[in-house]
Motif scaffolding. Structure first.
Motif, PDB file in Angstrom:
ATOM      1  N   ILE A 113      91.796  19.742  43.129  1.00  0.00           N
ATOM      2  CA  ILE A 113      92.094  20.817  42.049  1.00  0.00           C
ATOM      3  C   ILE A 113      90.670  21.036  41.479  1.00  0.00           C
ATOM      4  CG2 ILE A 113      93.295  21.156  39.760  1.00  0.00           C
ATOM      5  CD1 ILE A 113      95.288  20.522  42.074  1.00  0.00           C
ATOM      6  N   CYS A 114      90.297  22.136  41.427  1.00  0.00           N
ATOM      7  CA  CYS A 114      88.829  22.557  40.936  1.00  0.00           C
ATOM      8  C   CYS A 114      89.234  23.111  39.754  1.00  0.00           C
ATOM      9  CB  CYS A 114      88.450  23.290  41.932  1.00  0.00           C
ATOM     10  SG  CYS A 114      87.934  22.544  43.504  1.00  0.00           S
ATOM     11  N   PRO A 139      85.885  18.673  40.402  1.00  0.00           N
ATOM     12  CA  PRO A 139      84.608  19.517  40.593  1.00  0.00           C
ATOM     13  C   PRO A 139      84.710  20.950  39.894  1.00  0.00           C
ATOM     14  CG  PRO A 139      86.106  19.434  42.736  1.00  0.00           C
ATOM     15  CD  PRO A 139      86.784  18.534  41.543  1.00  0.00           C
ATOM     16  N   VAL A 140      83.581  21.408  39.497  1.00  0.00           N
ATOM     17  CA  VAL A 140      83.670  22.722  39.022  1.00  0.00           C
ATOM     18  C   VAL A 140      82.900  23.800  39.847  1.00  0.00           C
ATOM     19  CG1 VAL A 140      82.722  23.722  36.722  1.00  0.00           C
ATOM     20  CG2 VAL A 140      83.098  21.325  36.724  1.00  0.00           C
ATOM     21  N   LEU A 141      83.714  24.573  40.205  1.00  0.00           N
ATOM     22  CA  LEU A 141      83.495  25.717  41.119  1.00  0.00           C
ATOM     23  C   LEU A 141      83.270  26.871  40.389  1.00  0.00           C
ATOM     24  CD1 LEU A 141      84.115  23.603  43.074  1.00  0.00           C
ATOM     25  CD2 LEU A 141      85.221  25.132  44.434  1.00  0.00           C
ATOM     26  N   ASN A 142      82.182  27.953  40.668  1.00  0.00           N
ATOM     27  CA  ASN A 142      82.247  29.289  40.063  1.00  0.00           C
ATOM     28  C   ASN A 142      83.299  29.924  41.027  1.00  0.00           C
ATOM     29  OD1 ASN A 142      80.984  29.944  42.217  1.00  0.00           O
ATOM     30  ND2 ASN A 142      78.796  30.433  41.276  1.00  0.00           N
ATOM     31  N   GLY A 149      78.929  21.605  39.388  1.00  0.00           N
ATOM     32  CA  GLY A 149      78.712  20.404  38.701  1.00  0.00           C
ATOM     33  C   GLY A 149      80.254  19.685  38.859  1.00  0.00           C
ATOM     34  N   THR A 150      80.290  18.514  38.052  1.00  0.00           N
ATOM     35  CA  THR A 150      81.572  17.809  38.316  1.00  0.00           C
ATOM     36  C   THR A 150      81.850  17.282  36.601  1.00  0.00           C
ATOM     37  OG1 THR A 150      80.331  15.793  38.627  1.00  0.00           O
ATOM     38  CG2 THR A 150      81.241  16.731  40.419  1.00  0.00           C
ATOM     39  N   MET A 170      79.879  19.645  31.548  1.00  0.00           N
ATOM     40  CA  MET A 170      79.825  19.016  33.076  1.00  0.00           C
ATOM     41  C   MET A 170      78.702  18.143  33.215  1.00  0.00           C
ATOM     42  SD  MET A 170      79.644  22.346  35.320  1.00  0.00           S
ATOM     43  CE  MET A 170      78.002  23.008  35.389  1.00  0.00           C
ATOM     44  N   LEU A 171      78.576  17.533  34.175  1.00  0.00           N
ATOM     45  CA  LEU A 171      77.449  16.753  34.844  1.00  0.00           C
ATOM     46  C   LEU A 171      76.919  17.861  35.954  1.00  0.00           C
ATOM     47  CD1 LEU A 171      76.980  13.653  34.396  1.00  0.00           C
ATOM     48  CD2 LEU A 171      77.456  13.582  36.730  1.00  0.00           C
ATOM     49  N   LYS A 172      75.765  18.315  35.450  1.00  0.00           N
ATOM     50  CA  LYS A 172      74.954  19.554  36.197  1.00  0.00           C
ATOM     51  C   LYS A 172      74.209  18.983  37.436  1.00  0.00           C
ATOM     52  CE  LYS A 172      74.806  22.613  32.376  1.00  0.00           C
ATOM     53  NZ  LYS A 172      74.872  21.899  31.392  1.00  0.00           N
TER      54      LYS A 172
END
Ligand code: XMP
Length: 504
Positions: A113-114, A139-142, A149-150, A170-172
């Motif tokens: 799951i993002c 996870p962070v997705l554009n 990032g996460t 988020m942790l970049k």
């Protein structure tokens, strides 16, 4: 082949047959006997099919679209049982679900799951609550699928303003690893860099999935002996197939996905099409076990075993959502059906699965005592966190999930496999004749909690019968036929239940 040993309950069922009667779960209870078995010491290893090896518990989930997809199959295999992924999914999606189960112990999550950097913290927290997720690492997705990032639990915990964007908390600094990183390598990296999730990127920096620390640690430190594991170290998984035109394609994809056992899932297993399907599967894929069904008569069970089935599934119309008995007027009450089929298969080495109609844990003890090697559950596993479908919040504040028959109108309209199960593959929507209903069941929490109660009841029953193992239970068990007052006496009576009990 000959029926070998005589069992204690044979006389009981002979008498019932002479009276022309057939019995269901509510009609009988088991005799208690001298016991040296404490419930905790009862051994629950069981068989679903000839070659797949022992399950650690005698419980298999029904291939229904409101019961078993990958999450249920994973959870059940981890408790020691087996999930059969339904065939309402397309052949490709069903095979992917099997792959998901098979990959679970590699700890690598292919489709995590993002979340998006532009979402607000409040939006994400609401999403997590709605979906009932138990984890807070993402996870962070554009929008183009690029890893930005996460976020992990502490990012949410230290956020003072829930209107902040995910990109703000988020942790970049991206700590990632290359595709092909093993679980041991992932563990080392995560421990060194102190990260809870490790995104995996391919050569072109394309996001491929993640490792999470909890999964990785569990694998590296060794997994529980309860897990139902194949010889290649993966969780065992089953999948349903039919007898329709996509059967060959389904089998091919399932075989590639390394399915352990397929279930030819039809309403009438004693038919030419099912027997041919058994023969085709055994000839083309001799290494994959084939369980066939459903049947409820001794001769039918024998015909399937003689066609090569590695297991026989018994139950025509006992299920909670079934209307076959009422609509078609057919089907043997379940305890007698299980007894007759299991008796017919003594000496064949072909296990019997009692499918449908299990309402309480005591019914499992009864099914196994009548000769079943394991049971298949629909309703009791529906409405859990792991069953497919959303939790519905009703006006009366109850939380429910849909549970429907695969022969219900909704299921038949939604998928061809359901129409095939009831021989109506080509029927138009307004010409369908359902053999099941659509319903809802209370949301019950995690499936492990339900199974714990069911196994507790079974263990207790084995203790009362003095049986250490399921095969001992089958040999030792004997039955009483209940009268209506016996049925009434068996349930709480003469008072009102004021608190919900976890198993009644
Ligand atoms: P339980 O009682 O566990 O039963 O909910 C699950 C089993 O019921 C069968 N099944 C059906 N039978 N019409 C039927 O006659 C249906 O629509 C239907 N859907 C499922 C199936 O064998 C399942 O495992």
């Amino acid at each position: 082949m000959k029926n070998t040993e005589k069992r204690k309950c044979d006389d009981f069922f002979d008498k019932i047959e002479k009276l022309g009667l057939a019995l269901s779960y509510n009609d009988v209870r088991l005799k208690t006997g001298y016991s040296q078995i404490l419930p905790a010491n009862a051994k629950l290893q069981a068989k679903f099919s000839r070659n797949v090896g022992f399950l650690n518990i005698p419980i298999v989930s029904a291939p229904m679209d409101t019961v078993t997809e990958a999450d249920m199959a994973i959870a059940l295999a981890k408790i020691g049982g087996l999930g059969i992924i339904h065939k309402g999914l397309s052949p490709q999606n069903q095979a992917s679900a099997v792959e998901k189960v098979k990959h679970n112990l590699s700890a690598f999550i292919y489709e995590p799951i993002c979340i998006n950097p532009n979402q607000t913290v409040a939006e994400v927290l609401a999403f997590i609550e709605r979906k009932n997720y138990r984890f807070l690492s993402f996870p962070v997705l554009n929008n183009s699928g690029k890893l930005m990032g996460t976020v992990v639990k502490s990012n949410f915990e230290f956020c003072l303003d829930n209107s902040a964007k995910i990109s703000d908390i988020m942790l970049k600094e991206i700590i990632s690893a290359e595709a092909g990183t093993t679980v041991e390598q992932a563990y080392k990296i995560m421990m060194q860099k102190r990260v809870k999730i490790l995104p995996i990127l391919d050569k072109n920096k394309k996001f491929k999935g993640i490792y999470t620390l909890s999964d990785v640690r569990r694998i590296v430190k060794g997994h529980s002996p309860d897990y139902n594991i194949s010889s290649d170290g993966t969780l065992k998984a089953g999948a349903a197939i039919g007898v329709g035109e996509d059967t060959r394609q389904r089998m091919e994809l399932l075989a590639k996905a390394k399915v352990d056992v397929v279930v030819i899932d039809t309403a009438h297993g004693d038919s030419k099409a099912v027997i041919e399907a058994v023969k085709f599967c055994k000839k083309t894929y001799p290494k994959i076990d084939v369980v066939a069904g459903n049947v409820s008569e001794a001769e039918s069970a024998k015909r399937l075993a003689e066609a090569g089935a590695d297991g026989v599934k018994v139950g025509q119309g006992p299920g909670s959502i079934c209307t076959t008995r009422i609509i078609a007027g057919v089907g043997c009450p379940q305890v007698t059906a299980v007894y007759n089929c299991a008796k017919a298969l003594r000496g064949y080495g072909v296990p019997v699965c009692a499918d449908g109609g299990i309402e309480y844990s005591g019914d499992i003890t009864i099914a196994l005592s009548a000769g079943a090697d394991c049971v298949m559950l629909g309703k009791l596993l529906a409405g859990t966190t792991e069953s497919p479908g959303e939790i519905i919040y009703r006006h009366d504040k109850k939380q429910v999930k849909v549970y429907r028959g695969m022969g219900s109108l909704g299921a038949m309209i939604d998928n061809k496999a359901s129409r095939e199960r009831y021989g109506q593959a080509e029927s138009a929507e307004n010409k369908l004749v359902p053999e099941g209903i659509e319903s809802e069941v209370d949301y019950k929490g995690d499936v492990s909690f339900i199974i714990y109660q069911l196994l507790g009841g079974l263990r207790s029953g084995m203790g009362y019968c003095g049986a250490e193992t399921i095969s001992e239970l089958q040999k030792k068990a004997d039955f009483y036929r209940l009268t209506p007052s016996g049925v009434k006496e068996s349930h709480p009576h003469g008072l009102e239940q004021i608190k919900k009990s976890p198993n009644y």
